[in-house]
Write an enzyme that holds these catalytic residues in place. Structure first.
Site, PDB file in Angstrom:
ATOM      1  N   ALA A 185      -9.108  11.248   2.517  1.00 18.95           N
ATOM      2  CA  ALA A 185      -8.667  12.121   1.436  1.00 18.95           C
ATOM      3  C   ALA A 185      -8.449  11.250   0.203  1.00 18.95           C
ATOM      4  O   ALA A 185      -8.198  10.048   0.318  1.00 18.95           O
ATOM      5  CB  ALA A 185      -7.374  12.815   1.831  1.00 18.95           C
TER       6      ALA A 185
ATOM      7  N   GLY B   5      -9.346  11.333   6.411  1.00 28.18           N
ATOM      8  CA  GLY B   5     -10.007  12.642   6.322  1.00 28.18           C
ATOM      9  C   GLY B   5     -11.508  12.563   6.594  1.00 28.18           C
ATOM     10  O   GLY B   5     -12.116  13.541   7.040  1.00 28.18           O
TER      11      GLY B   5
ATOM     12  N   GLU C  78     -11.824  12.578  10.213  1.00 32.59           N
ATOM     13  CA  GLU C  78     -11.501  13.945  10.656  1.00 32.59           C
ATOM     14  C   GLU C  78     -12.680  14.900  10.412  1.00 32.59           C
ATOM     15  O   GLU C  78     -12.954  15.782  11.227  1.00 32.59           O
ATOM     16  CB  GLU C  78     -10.232  14.426   9.939  1.00 32.59           C
TER      17      GLU C  78
ATOM     18  N   GLU D 249      -3.963   6.575   8.317  1.00 35.77           N
ATOM     19  CA  GLU D 249      -2.908   7.273   7.575  1.00 35.77           C
ATOM     20  C   GLU D 249      -1.540   6.624   7.692  1.00 35.77           C
ATOM     21  O   GLU D 249      -0.778   6.576   6.721  1.00 35.77           O
ATOM     22  CB  GLU D 249      -2.818   8.747   8.031  1.00 35.77           C
TER      23      GLU D 249
HETATM   24  N1  CO8 Z   1      -8.980   7.701  -2.136  1.00 36.57           N
HETATM   25  C1  CO8 Z   1      -9.182   7.362  -3.432  1.00 36.57           C
HETATM   26  N2  CO8 Z   1      -9.895   6.289  -3.794  1.00 36.57           N
HETATM   27  C2  CO8 Z   1     -10.434   5.535  -2.816  1.00 36.57           C
HETATM   28  C3  CO8 Z   1     -10.264   5.830  -1.462  1.00 36.57           C
HETATM   29  C4  CO8 Z   1      -9.499   6.981  -1.125  1.00 36.57           C
HETATM   30  N3  CO8 Z   1      -9.319   7.357   0.152  1.00 36.57           N
HETATM   31  N4  CO8 Z   1     -10.912   4.892  -0.737  1.00 36.57           N
HETATM   32  C5  CO8 Z   1     -11.450   4.034  -1.616  1.00 36.57           C
HETATM   33  N5  CO8 Z   1     -11.178   4.416  -2.883  1.00 36.57           N
HETATM   34  C6  CO8 Z   1     -11.593   3.775  -4.127  1.00 36.57           C
HETATM   35  C7  CO8 Z   1     -10.854   2.480  -4.370  1.00 36.57           C
HETATM   36  O1  CO8 Z   1      -9.591   2.723  -4.937  1.00 36.57           O
HETATM   37  C8  CO8 Z   1     -11.801   1.750  -5.292  1.00 36.57           C
HETATM   38  O2  CO8 Z   1     -11.641   2.272  -6.595  1.00 36.57           O
HETATM   39  P1  CO8 Z   1     -11.683   1.250  -7.871  1.00 36.57           P
HETATM   40  O3  CO8 Z   1     -13.084   0.716  -7.860  1.00 36.57           O
HETATM   41  O4  CO8 Z   1     -11.379   2.133  -9.025  1.00 36.57           O
HETATM   42  O5  CO8 Z   1     -10.674   0.213  -7.589  1.00 36.57           O
HETATM   43  C9  CO8 Z   1     -13.172   2.192  -4.799  1.00 36.57           C
HETATM   44  O6  CO8 Z   1     -12.941   3.370  -4.015  1.00 36.57           O
HETATM   45  C10 CO8 Z   1     -13.830   1.166  -3.897  1.00 36.57           C
HETATM   46  O7  CO8 Z   1     -12.929   0.834  -2.875  1.00 36.57           O
HETATM   47  P2  CO8 Z   1     -12.455  -0.676  -2.557  1.00 36.57           P
HETATM   48  O8  CO8 Z   1     -12.590  -1.541  -3.753  1.00 36.57           O
HETATM   49  O9  CO8 Z   1     -11.121  -0.604  -1.902  1.00 36.57           O
HETATM   50  O10 CO8 Z   1     -13.591  -1.089  -1.503  1.00 36.57           O
HETATM   51  P3  CO8 Z   1     -13.471  -2.166  -0.339  1.00 36.57           P
HETATM   52  O11 CO8 Z   1     -14.845  -2.356   0.195  1.00 36.57           O
HETATM   53  O12 CO8 Z   1     -12.697  -3.361  -0.780  1.00 36.57           O
HETATM   54  O13 CO8 Z   1     -12.573  -1.436   0.789  1.00 36.57           O
HETATM   55  C11 CO8 Z   1     -11.930   0.408   2.189  1.00 36.57           C
HETATM   56  C12 CO8 Z   1     -13.068  -0.282   1.432  1.00 36.57           C
HETATM   57  C13 CO8 Z   1     -11.454  -0.478   3.340  1.00 36.57           C
HETATM   58  C14 CO8 Z   1     -12.493   1.709   2.738  1.00 36.57           C
HETATM   59  C15 CO8 Z   1     -10.742   0.680   1.220  1.00 36.57           C
HETATM   60  O14 CO8 Z   1     -11.249   1.313   0.045  1.00 36.57           O
HETATM   61  C16 CO8 Z   1      -9.677   1.561   1.783  1.00 36.57           C
HETATM   62  O15 CO8 Z   1      -8.872   1.103   2.592  1.00 36.57           O
HETATM   63  N6  CO8 Z   1      -9.654   2.855   1.369  1.00 36.57           N
HETATM   64  C17 CO8 Z   1      -8.643   3.783   1.778  1.00 36.57           C
HETATM   65  C18 CO8 Z   1      -8.876   4.251   3.184  1.00 36.57           C
HETATM   66  C19 CO8 Z   1      -7.759   5.174   3.632  1.00 36.57           C
HETATM   67  O16 CO8 Z   1      -6.606   4.786   3.714  1.00 36.57           O
HETATM   68  N7  CO8 Z   1      -8.117   6.420   3.953  1.00 36.57           N
HETATM   69  C20 CO8 Z   1      -7.186   7.411   4.425  1.00 36.57           C
HETATM   70  C21 CO8 Z   1      -6.678   8.216   3.271  1.00 36.57           C
HETATM   71  S1  CO8 Z   1      -5.393   9.331   3.766  1.00 36.57           S
HETATM   72  C22 CO8 Z   1      -6.230  10.634   4.461  1.00 36.57           C
HETATM   73  O17 CO8 Z   1      -7.417  10.618   4.560  1.00 36.57           O
HETATM   74  C23 CO8 Z   1      -5.384  11.767   4.916  1.00 36.57           C
HETATM   75  C24 CO8 Z   1      -6.213  12.969   5.361  1.00 36.57           C
HETATM   76  C25 CO8 Z   1      -5.326  14.162   5.604  1.00 36.57           C
HETATM   77  C26 CO8 Z   1      -4.810  14.708   4.302  1.00 36.57           C
HETATM   78  C27 CO8 Z   1      -3.905  15.856   4.533  1.00 36.57           C
HETATM   79  C28 CO8 Z   1      -3.623  16.597   3.206  1.00 36.57           C
HETATM   80  C29 CO8 Z   1      -2.226  16.564   2.755  1.00 36.57           C
END
Ligand code: CO8
Length: 260
Positions: free
Chosen positions: A66, A111, A114, A134
């Site tokens: 998400a 997400g 999921e 999460e």
């Molecule tokens: N949301 C928003 N932006 C994101 C997300 C995300 N989930 N994932 C990556 N991005 C963005 C980064 O912020 C970055 O943006 P910018 O270039 O502006 O800095 C860009 O994408 C590229 O990402 P990275 O530079 O971090 O890339 P890396 O190769 O270094 O890392 C990863 C890749 C490991 C995937 C890393 O981006 C990461 O850990 N992302 C987050 C993963 C995460 O925690 N996902 C779970 C989110 S919570 C969720 O999904 C809950 C679902 C249920 C919701 C229920 C509703 C209430």
């Protein structure tokens, strides 16, 4: 229909839905979730769509979760509403009457994992990294992940993945049954398409009944699931497709199913 956050491409009955926000690794904001729903809703009623593949745009991600920019703003009320909306959309996909295959081309996290869990089949590229991180953000999966992961893998493995928040690679995901198959990255879409087209060549009413029996039946006690199975079996016996399938076998020719 023009979408901002996804792309759709229908070719010879196979719809490819690409989540396409590569700058944020295809993170699901509310608009994207809505567009996914609209694409599936339209595809459900479109006779020309026989199966769907879901994948991620760009090189790195299927869907990295998400959108954390949006999640950071949630209140108890909007957080619950957002979770319920995502759950409803993913349940719509899970109950889709035509095969839905996730082609996991990279990160499938939160997400995104999921979303893949809601698809009927998961095929992963060797580069895929899958997990429910999460708890590292102080939340839990909110798009059905706690329920689907536990039902797919058993409570022990699901709790390990959910409570560590660890990502696992494609080979480990295949070993524990989280994905059906792992393939080299450059073969991902062709292998997913080959499987989709094989399913599309079978009787569509039988495929629909099989999905319903497995998905709906899986939510029921065993005896009720068996009752559903027998009822669907009986219904199929009234279809032209069932007669065609049997006749084709007896006449030693390929079946020509019409979905009637
Ligand atoms: N949301 C928003 N932006 C994101 C997300 C995300 N989930 N994932 C990556 N991005 C963005 C980064 O912020 C970055 O943006 P910018 O270039 O502006 O800095 C860009 O994408 C590229 O990402 P990275 O530079 O971090 O890339 P890396 O190769 O270094 O890392 C990863 C890749 C490991 C995937 C890393 O981006 C990461 O850990 N992302 C987050 C993963 C995460 O925690 N996902 C779970 C989110 S919570 C969720 O999904 C809950 C679902 C249920 C919701 C229920 C509703 C209430």
């Amino acid at each position: 229909m023009a979408y901002e956050n996804i792309k759709t491409n229908l070719r010879e009955g196979l719809l490819i839905v690409t989540i396409d926000r590569p700058k944020v690794l295809n993170a699901l904001n509310a608009e994207t979730v809505q567009e996914i729903y609209e694409a599936f809703s339209k595809a459900r009623d479109d006779e020309n769509v026989k199966a769907v593949i879901v994948t991620g745009g760009g090189e790195k991600a299927f869907v990295a979760g998400a959108d954390i920019n949006e999640l950071a703003q949630k209140t108890p009320i909007t957080g619950k509403e957002t979770s319920e909306r995502g759950q409803a959309v993913l349940s719509f996909i899970e109950r889709f009457p035509k095969p839905v295959i996730a082609a996991i081309n990279g990160f499938a996290l939160g997400g995104g994992c999921e979303l893949a869990l809601a698809c009927h089949i998961r095929i992963a590229s060797e580069k895929a990294q899958i997990g429910l991180p999460e708890v590292t953000l102080g939340i839990i999966p909110g798009y059905g992940g706690t329920q689907r992961m536990a039902r797919l893998l058993g409570k022990g493995k699901a709790l390990e993945l959910i409570c560590t928040g660890d990502r696992i690679g494609a080979a480990d995901a295949e070993r524990i049954g989280l994905v059906n198959k792992v393939v080299p990255a450059d073969q991902l879409m062709s292998v997913a398409e080959e499987m989709a087209r094989k399913m599309m060549s079978r009787g569509p009413l039988a495929i629909r009944a099989a999905i319903e029996a497995v998905i709906r039946g899986g939510e029921m006690p065993f005896e009720e699931g068996q009752f559903l199975e027998a009822t669907l079996f009986g219904l199929l016996c009234a279809s032209d497709d069932t007669k065609e399938g049997m006749n084709a076998f007896l006449e030693k020719r390929p079946a020509r199913f019409k979905g009637r």
